[in-house]
Design a protein around this motif. Structure first.
Motif, short mmCIF file in Angstrom:
data_model
loop_
_atom_site.label_atom_id
_atom_site.label_comp_id
_atom_site.label_asym_id
_atom_site.label_seq_id
_atom_site.Cartn_x
_atom_site.Cartn_y
_atom_site.Cartn_z
N ALA A 7 -0.54 0.47 -1.13
CA ALA A 7 0.05 -0.54 -1.55
C ALA A 7 1.54 -0.14 -1.88
O ALA A 7 2.43 -0.82 -2.00
CB ALA A 7 -0.43 -1.25 -2.98
N LEU A 8 1.80 1.16 -2.20
CA LEU A 8 2.98 1.51 -2.45
C LEU A 8 3.99 1.87 -1.44
O LEU A 8 5.10 2.13 -1.61
CB LEU A 8 2.98 2.84 -3.51
N THR A 9 3.17 2.06 -0.16
CA THR A 9 4.05 2.43 0.99
C THR A 9 5.35 1.80 1.03
O THR A 9 5.18 0.33 1.27
CB THR A 9 2.95 2.33 2.04
N ALA A 14 7.11 4.41 -4.15
CA ALA A 14 6.48 5.52 -2.82
C ALA A 14 7.26 6.79 -2.96
O ALA A 14 6.92 8.07 -2.81
CB ALA A 14 5.97 5.08 -1.82
N THR A 15 8.66 6.40 -2.92
CA THR A 15 9.55 7.59 -2.75
C THR A 15 9.78 8.31 -3.79
O THR A 15 9.83 9.64 -3.73
CB THR A 15 10.98 6.90 -2.46
N ASN A 27 1.69 19.53 -2.08
CA ASN A 27 1.67 19.01 -0.98
C ASN A 27 1.67 17.67 -0.22
O ASN A 27 0.44 17.20 -0.75
CB ASN A 27 0.41 19.97 -0.10
N PRO A 28 2.60 16.97 -0.16
CA PRO A 28 2.61 15.52 0.25
C PRO A 28 1.67 15.22 1.25
O PRO A 28 1.08 14.02 0.99
CB PRO A 28 3.91 15.17 0.60
N LEU A 250 1.77 -2.81 -8.08
CA LEU A 250 3.30 -3.27 -7.89
C LEU A 250 3.51 -4.13 -9.25
O LEU A 250 4.57 -4.66 -9.23
CB LEU A 250 3.33 -3.69 -6.77
N ILE A 251 2.37 -4.46 -9.79
CA ILE A 251 2.75 -5.41 -10.92
C ILE A 251 2.72 -4.71 -12.28
O ILE A 251 1.66 -4.08 -12.68
CB ILE A 251 1.30 -6.62 -11.01
#
Length: 280
Positions: A7-9, A14-15, A27-28, A250-251
């Protein structure tokens, strides 16, 4: 957690998460195999209520009963513990936990258990046979949405949608006096589910209308004591569900992953009970 990361993509969140992981030496790539997080909650409370009943003796072989059980209010208090060991990289897990806005904390939940009203009847047909039945109405509409609160934190409530409806339960049964020691019993009951529809059927409680078949016996040991043995089989109707969590990562101001849980639940239940009775 996989749903939350997805959902954060493409969002600033996300960044920021990736930058924090790199800055910490994590490690991402570990995010590609992220697993579900886990939250456990417990709570307890004392409540009080009252019962009222009346028995009408219509004739020596016939009885009619009325009973009422009051509503009971609870304010559950407990704790919440979150586990974010969701990847193989401890540093990534630490960053995810820090960005989750979830902390181990106290938990509060207000619940109002519903009142119920019953009418029942009993008829002694002869020296061997007796029949009985009852109907019970329960005000389960009192159980609105469950709002789990996390006081002392910035995270909002976790809301479990319910909006239950009121229900009826009907049952009928018979008993047969085999001899002076043993009485055989059997009965059938139909119990409505309070779940109002497929979109309100939560996966933690996929309730449905059910039929219950019960068989048992009373074994009289002496003039003061006896033992009850019983077996019940509950057959729930197949229950479809399509429950959507009203929150998402996101809320702000609420707790939840925004997941959609769809499925069909098939529930069968077998119960065996033993009771010892003593009359003073």
């Amino acid at each position: 957690m996989p749903g939350s990361i997805a959902a954060l993509t493409g969002t600033p969140a996300a960044t920021a998460l990736l930058r924090a992981i790199v800055a910490s030496g994590g490690n991402p790539a570990a995010l590609a195999s992220v697993k579900d997080g886990h939250g456990s909650m417990n709570g307890e409370d004392w409540g009080y209520g009252w019962n009222l009943g009346y028995l009408f003796q219509l004739d020596p072989d016939t009885r009619l009963g009325l009973s009422y059980r009051s509503a009971i209010s609870h304010k559950l208090k407990g704790s919440a513990v979150w586990d974010f060991n969701v990847t193989t990289d401890p540093l990534v897990n630490k960053i995810i936990a820090a960005n989750s806005a979830k902390n181990n904390s106290a938990v509060l939940l207000d619940i109002h258990a519903p009142e119920s009203f019953s009418i029942s009847g009993f008829r002694q047909i002869d020296t061997k046979w007796a029949v009985m039945g009852d109907a019970t109405w329960t005000r389960t509409s009192r159980l609105k949405n469950l709002n789990i609160q996390f006081p002392g934190t910035v995270q909002g409530d976790e809301v479990i949608l319910q909006n239950w409806k009121n229900t009826w339960r009907f049952s009928a049964g018979a008993s047969y006096k085999l001899d002076e020691k043993f009485t055989l019993r059997g009965g059938l009951a139909y119990d409505q589910s309070p779940v109002a529809g497929t979109t309100l059927r939560h996966p933690a409680l996929p309730d449905a209308d059910r039929l219950q078949l019960s068989l048992g016996t009373n074994w009289k040991l002496n003039g003061n004591s006896s033992v009850d043995l019983a077996y019940s089989y509950l057959h729930f109707q197949d229950a479809d569900g399509s429950y959507k969590n009203s929150c998402s990562p996101l809320i702000g101001g609420c707790t939840g992953n925004g997941e959609l849980t769809k499925g069909t639940w098939q529930t069968r239940l077998n119960m065996i009970s033993v009771a010892y009775n003593y009359k003073f």
